[in-house]
Write an enzyme that holds these catalytic residues in place. Structure first.
Site, PDB file in Angstrom:
ATOM      1  N   ARG A 159       0.781  -1.001   0.010  1.00 22.50           N
ATOM      2  CA  ARG A 159      -0.026  -0.046   0.020  1.00 22.50           C
ATOM      3  C   ARG A 159       0.975   1.184   0.018  1.00 22.50           C
ATOM      4  NH1 ARG A 159      -2.697  -3.925   1.571  1.00 22.50           N
ATOM      5  NH2 ARG A 159      -0.737  -4.669   2.510  1.00 22.50           N
ATOM      6  N   THR A 160       1.792   1.536   1.104  1.00 23.00           N
ATOM      7  CA  THR A 160       2.547   2.671   1.040  1.00 23.00           C
ATOM      8  C   THR A 160       3.180   2.970  -0.252  1.00 23.00           C
ATOM      9  OG1 THR A 160       2.600   2.016   3.434  1.00 23.00           O
ATOM     10  CG2 THR A 160       3.909   4.011   2.642  1.00 23.00           C
ATOM     11  N   LYS A 196      25.787  -4.732  -1.275  1.00 22.44           N
ATOM     12  CA  LYS A 196      27.232  -4.968  -1.085  1.00 22.44           C
ATOM     13  C   LYS A 196      27.848  -4.367   0.257  1.00 22.44           C
ATOM     14  CE  LYS A 196      27.137  -3.785  -6.043  1.00 22.44           C
ATOM     15  NZ  LYS A 196      27.635  -2.773  -6.870  1.00 22.44           N
ATOM     16  N   ARG A 238      11.488   3.642   3.597  1.00 18.34           N
ATOM     17  CA  ARG A 238      10.961   2.712   4.675  1.00 18.34           C
ATOM     18  C   ARG A 238      12.157   1.694   5.000  1.00 18.34           C
ATOM     19  NH1 ARG A 238       5.707  -1.177   4.623  1.00 18.34           N
ATOM     20  NH2 ARG A 238       5.075   0.862   5.051  1.00 18.34           N
ATOM     21  N   HIS A 240       4.799   5.860  11.498  1.00 20.52           N
ATOM     22  CA  HIS A 240       4.290   5.750  10.271  1.00 20.52           C
ATOM     23  C   HIS A 240       3.281   7.040  10.028  1.00 20.52           C
ATOM     24  CE1 HIS A 240       3.233   4.108   6.222  1.00 20.52           C
ATOM     25  NE2 HIS A 240       2.752   2.852   6.857  1.00 20.52           N
TER      26      HIS A 240
HETATM   27  N1   CP Z   1      -0.169  -0.017   5.791  1.00 20.12           N
HETATM   28  C1   CP Z   1       0.903  -0.233   5.253  1.00 20.12           C
HETATM   29  O1   CP Z   1       1.764   0.487   5.703  1.00 20.12           O
HETATM   30  O2   CP Z   1       0.944  -1.032   4.445  1.00 20.12           O
HETATM   31  P1   CP Z   1       2.141  -1.654   3.532  1.00 20.12           P
HETATM   32  O3   CP Z   1       3.189  -2.559   4.337  1.00 20.12           O
HETATM   33  O4   CP Z   1       1.535  -2.748   2.579  1.00 20.12           O
HETATM   34  O5   CP Z   1       2.801  -0.545   2.840  1.00 20.12           O
END
Ligand code: CP
Length: 310
Positions: free
Chosen positions: A58-59, A87, A108, A136
């Site tokens: 999603r993100t 590496k 991320r 998040h």
């Molecule tokens: N909600 C969320 O962060 O989903 P993903 O891990 O799929 O990005």
């Protein structure tokens, strides 16, 4: 209030209630662009760099969709595999290099604080798409947006937050934001996965007095929203500790019948087994709509960070 200027989007703690409200207002304007009903090339010529050291559906994809629908371009990686991280390249060097390839970076990373480090190093805007068990913040904005769209208020909303409250970064940033907006919070967690003390302190510093429940049936009785999270196997150092809590709760129609008919179930997704599929087709289910709101929200955040006015 004029448009606030944001240089990065790293932690929900960096923003005031007014600033978050502004992003939510911008996100509302983006809804027709997110669906493709209206077209815009406002971000034409801009490049988004996506640096995903951890898996995401999603993100990452909603950031990509947001950028592409506004006429921008995207480059990046969805895993360290196949990059020079394999590496042994460190985060600092990756940031120093990729910031010269893009106009904005979304990162991320499994380590808490990684996005802050990236933001401190980069001269380009950096968005935290999840840093370990930290925060998040863009998920939080879309969670707030979903609640506002569905319930038309945040102040006084009764929100029950269930699941992995210890490692759950979505829970940490969301509960802090909900406290800022005056929601009533009830937390329900399996033993060993309770909310960290520093998050409780942050919530309480905003005047919120959360409740802690053990019986989910009681907690949902007066709830407006039940926010469910996954127990994150990948955050456990010891598989036997995970086995002790795995599958310890499951939301189904029987449980939901104890709550209000208007009770909404949210989940940042992915889910494993914590929400029964039978809930998907009920009026309680809000989680797929919630995921779809990731696009207008991320359109708003990208355009604000890139200094593009709509
Ligand atoms: N909600 C969320 O962060 O989903 P993903 O891990 O799929 O990005």
């Amino acid at each position: 209030m004029g448009s606030p200027r944001f240089s990065d989007f790293v932690s929900i703690r960096d923003f005031s209630k007014q600033e978050i409200s502004f992003v939510l207002k911008k996100a509302k304007q983006m809804v027709p662009f997110a669906s493709g009903e209206e077209k815009s090339n406002a971000l034409e010529g801009k490049i988004l760099g996506t640096l995903f050291y951890e898996p995401s559906t999603r993100t990452r994809l909603s950031f990509e969709s947001a950028m592409l629908r506004l006429g921008g371009a995207v480059m990046g990686f969805s895993s360290p595999m196949g990059t020079s991280i394999e590496k042994g390249e460190n985060l600092s060097d990756t940031i120093r290099v990729t910031e010269t390839y893009a106009d904005i970076l979304v990162i991320r990373h499994p380590l808490e604080g990684a996005a802050r480090l990236a933001a401190d190093l980069s001269t380009k805007p950096v968005v935290n798409a999840g840093d370990g068990a930290g925060q998040h913040p863009t998920q939080t904005i879309l969670d707030l947006f979903t609640m506002l769209e569905s319930k038309e208020k945040l102040e006084g909303l009764n929100v029950v937050i269930l699941g992995d409250l210890k490692f759950g970064r979505t829970v940490h940033s969301l509960s802090e934001a909900l406290a800022l907006f005056g929601a009533n919070l009830t937390f329900v967690a399996p033993p060993s996965l309770e909310l960290p003390k520093e998050v409780i302190a942050e919530i309480e510093s905003k005047g919120c007095r959360p409740r802690y429940a053990t019986a989910l049936e009681d907690a949902v009785k007066d709830a407006d929203v039940l926010y469910v999270t996954r127990i994150q196997k990948e955050r456990f150092a010891d598989a036997t500790e995970y086995a002790k809590v795995a599958g310890s709760y499951r939301i189904d129609s029987k449980l939901l019948s104890k709550g209000k008919s208007t009770l909404s179930v949210m989940h940042p997704l992915p889910r494993i087994s914590e929400i029964a599929p039978e809930v998907d087709s009920t009026s309680h289910s809000l989680y797929f709509k919630q995921a779809a709101y990731g696009i207008p929200v991320r359109m708003a955040i990208l355009s604000m960070l890139l200094g593009v006015e709509f």
